[in-house]
Design an enzyme around this catalytic site. Sequence first.
Site, mmCIF file in Angstrom:
data_model
loop_
_atom_site.group_PDB
_atom_site.id
_atom_site.type_symbol
_atom_site.label_atom_id
_atom_site.label_comp_id
_atom_site.label_asym_id
_atom_site.label_seq_id
_atom_site.Cartn_x
_atom_site.Cartn_y
_atom_site.Cartn_z
ATOM 1 N N GLY A 22 4.445 0.943 6.341
ATOM 2 C CA GLY A 22 3.619 -0.067 5.544
ATOM 3 C C GLY A 22 2.289 -0.091 5.878
ATOM 4 O O GLY A 22 1.414 -0.505 4.936
ATOM 5 N N ASP A 23 1.813 0.409 7.120
ATOM 6 C CA ASP A 23 0.413 0.730 7.242
ATOM 7 C C ASP A 23 -0.157 1.589 6.173
ATOM 8 O O ASP A 23 -1.224 1.201 5.530
ATOM 9 C CB ASP A 23 0.131 1.159 8.507
ATOM 10 C CG ASP A 23 -1.207 1.361 9.001
ATOM 11 O OD1 ASP A 23 -2.165 0.574 8.603
ATOM 12 O OD2 ASP A 23 -1.744 2.536 9.415
ATOM 13 N N CYS A 24 0.491 2.527 5.815
ATOM 14 C CA CYS A 24 -0.094 3.513 4.832
ATOM 15 C C CYS A 24 -0.095 3.024 3.387
ATOM 16 O O CYS A 24 -1.036 3.201 2.821
ATOM 17 C CB CYS A 24 0.873 4.753 4.887
ATOM 18 S SG CYS A 24 0.503 5.951 3.644
#
Length: 128
Positions: A22-24
């Site tokens: 999700g960070d990406c």
Amino acid sequence: MRFTEKDINPKQLSPLNLAFIGDCVYEMLVRETLVVEANRPVNDLHRESVKYVSAKAQTEAYDKIKDVLTDDEVAVYKRGRNAKVGHNPKSASQGEYHIATGIEALFGYLYLTEQQDRLKELFKIISD
């Protein structure tokens, strides 16, 4: 759209695995938004992106979307927020860091379940 064709059940992944992807996904949404706004030097793009991807900014992002999340999305967010991260954040409070991890877990879950329209809808609320 996913980049790999392997089947995966995001509900079986740890919340930190969801946050990892999700960070990406979140970063990609930020970067694409900034690039389509204007052709500018990379240093400027990076400086602008930090305004969206820091734990503090993601805490503000959560405040913008919390009232429109479904029960399922809230459950995923809370799994991420409550995950034991194993280290102390340097540039954010513990609370901000946990909220940011929850946001990242939510975006990872939505990506892995191929809910691109929902990703775009939530990010539009965040970026407006």
